[in-house]
Design an enzyme around this catalytic site. Structure first.
Site, PDB file in Angstrom:
ATOM      1  N   GLY A  38       0.807  -1.216   0.000  1.00  0.00           N
ATOM      2  CA  GLY A  38       0.000   0.000   0.000  1.00  0.00           C
ATOM      3  C   GLY A  38       0.837   1.260   0.000  1.00  0.00           C
ATOM      4  N   SER A  88       7.043   5.903  -3.596  1.00  0.00           N
ATOM      5  CA  SER A  88       6.286   4.695  -3.940  1.00  0.00           C
ATOM      6  C   SER A  88       6.325   4.447  -5.440  1.00  0.00           C
ATOM      7  CB  SER A  88       4.843   4.870  -3.486  1.00  0.00           C
ATOM      8  OG  SER A  88       4.042   3.896  -4.108  1.00  0.00           O
ATOM      9  N   GLU A  90       4.113   3.423  -7.234  1.00  0.00           N
ATOM     10  CA  GLU A  90       2.847   3.770  -7.877  1.00  0.00           C
ATOM     11  C   GLU A  90       2.625   5.283  -7.973  1.00  0.00           C
ATOM     12  OE1 GLU A  90       1.004   1.029  -5.428  1.00  0.00           O
ATOM     13  OE2 GLU A  90       1.068  -0.545  -6.942  1.00  0.00           O
ATOM     14  N   HIS A 173      -4.602  -7.453  -7.098  1.00  0.00           N
ATOM     15  CA  HIS A 173      -3.649  -6.532  -6.473  1.00  0.00           C
ATOM     16  C   HIS A 173      -4.267  -5.757  -5.304  1.00  0.00           C
ATOM     17  CE1 HIS A 173      -0.513  -3.068  -7.121  1.00  0.00           C
ATOM     18  NE2 HIS A 173      -0.753  -3.312  -5.858  1.00  0.00           N
TER      19      HIS A 173
HETATM   20 ZN   LIG Z   1       0.059  -2.261  -4.259  1.00  0.00          ZN
END
Ligand SMILES: [Zn+2]
Length: 225
Positions: A38, A88, A90, A173
């Protein structure tokens, strides 16, 4: 400490860094994430001569070992302005969601179990709980599985989420949730996971009643999120 850190001090308030860390640890405590899974980011409106920046959690750091100063501040192109760790992976996806949704002030990405049960089954998450319909709004759509680390994925993820729903599932995911504040984005992630579990269990026993945001009767004077 990088040169940029020295020239642009304090773009992210220390209290905001603490708040992000609090919700990172809450995400583990609430069973939304395991290990280093996360990530969380918050928009910093207009802090770069009128342009937005974003503060985001670092990559691959355990939440119980994370410090407020580990958060990174980046511009909307992903250039790091504050922080010494890697952002991160992402980050490009977060930036595309902020571009698509000017109302989104925070993003919470989680990898919770029942979201992933329904995601692995390719089932969108229909609202069956009041909390879900209030916080996430409509049915939460599902992106087919692929790696979630590039801007192209982010654009399609944001497109699929659209303007009226506050979450999207990435199959196999996890979940990306947005909110007008970090507190609300976190509530979306909690609400979708709780709803996913109830939906999964209820469907094993019968046909659950699905709530539709535009059709629920909201009492006069009700305080809505
Ligand atoms: Zn993830």
């Amino acid at each position: 400490m990088s040169q940029q850190t020295a020239t642009r001090p304090g773009l992210a308030d220390p209290r905001l860094r603490e708040e992000i860390l609090y919700y990172c640890r809450e995400s583990v405590r609430c069973g939304l994430n395991f290990n280093t899974q996360g990530n969380i980011s918050v928009r910093l409106p207009g802090v770069l001569d009128g342009e937005d920046a974003v503060v985001i959690t670092p990559s691959d750091v355990r939440y119980d070992a994370m410090h407020p100063e580990d958060m990174l501040v980046v511009d909307m192109h992903g250039t790091v302005l504050e922080g010494d760790l890697l952002p991160s992976t992402e980050l490009p996806v977060h930036l595309e969601h902020y571009r698509r949704r000017p109302d989104a002030q925070a993003i919470v990405h989680t990898e919770s179990t029942f979201v992933n049960v329904l995601g692995a089954l390719g089932r969108r998450i229909d609202p069956v709980l009041l909390n879900m319909v209030l916080y996430a709004k409509g049915p939460v759509p599902i992106m087919p599985f692929e790696f979630s680390t590039n801007a192209d994925f982010g654009r399609r993820s944001a497109e699929l989420m659209g303007d009226d729903v506050n979450a999207v599932v990435w199959a196999n995911h996890g979940l990306l949730a947005v909110g007008v504040s970090l507190k609300l984005a976190f509530k979306v992630a909690v609400a979708v996971e709780e709803n996913a579990e109830v939906l999964f269990q209820a469907e094993r026993a019968g046909t659950p009643t699905v709530l539709v945001y535009d059709q629920i009767a909201i009492p006069e004077g009700a305080r809505l999120p």
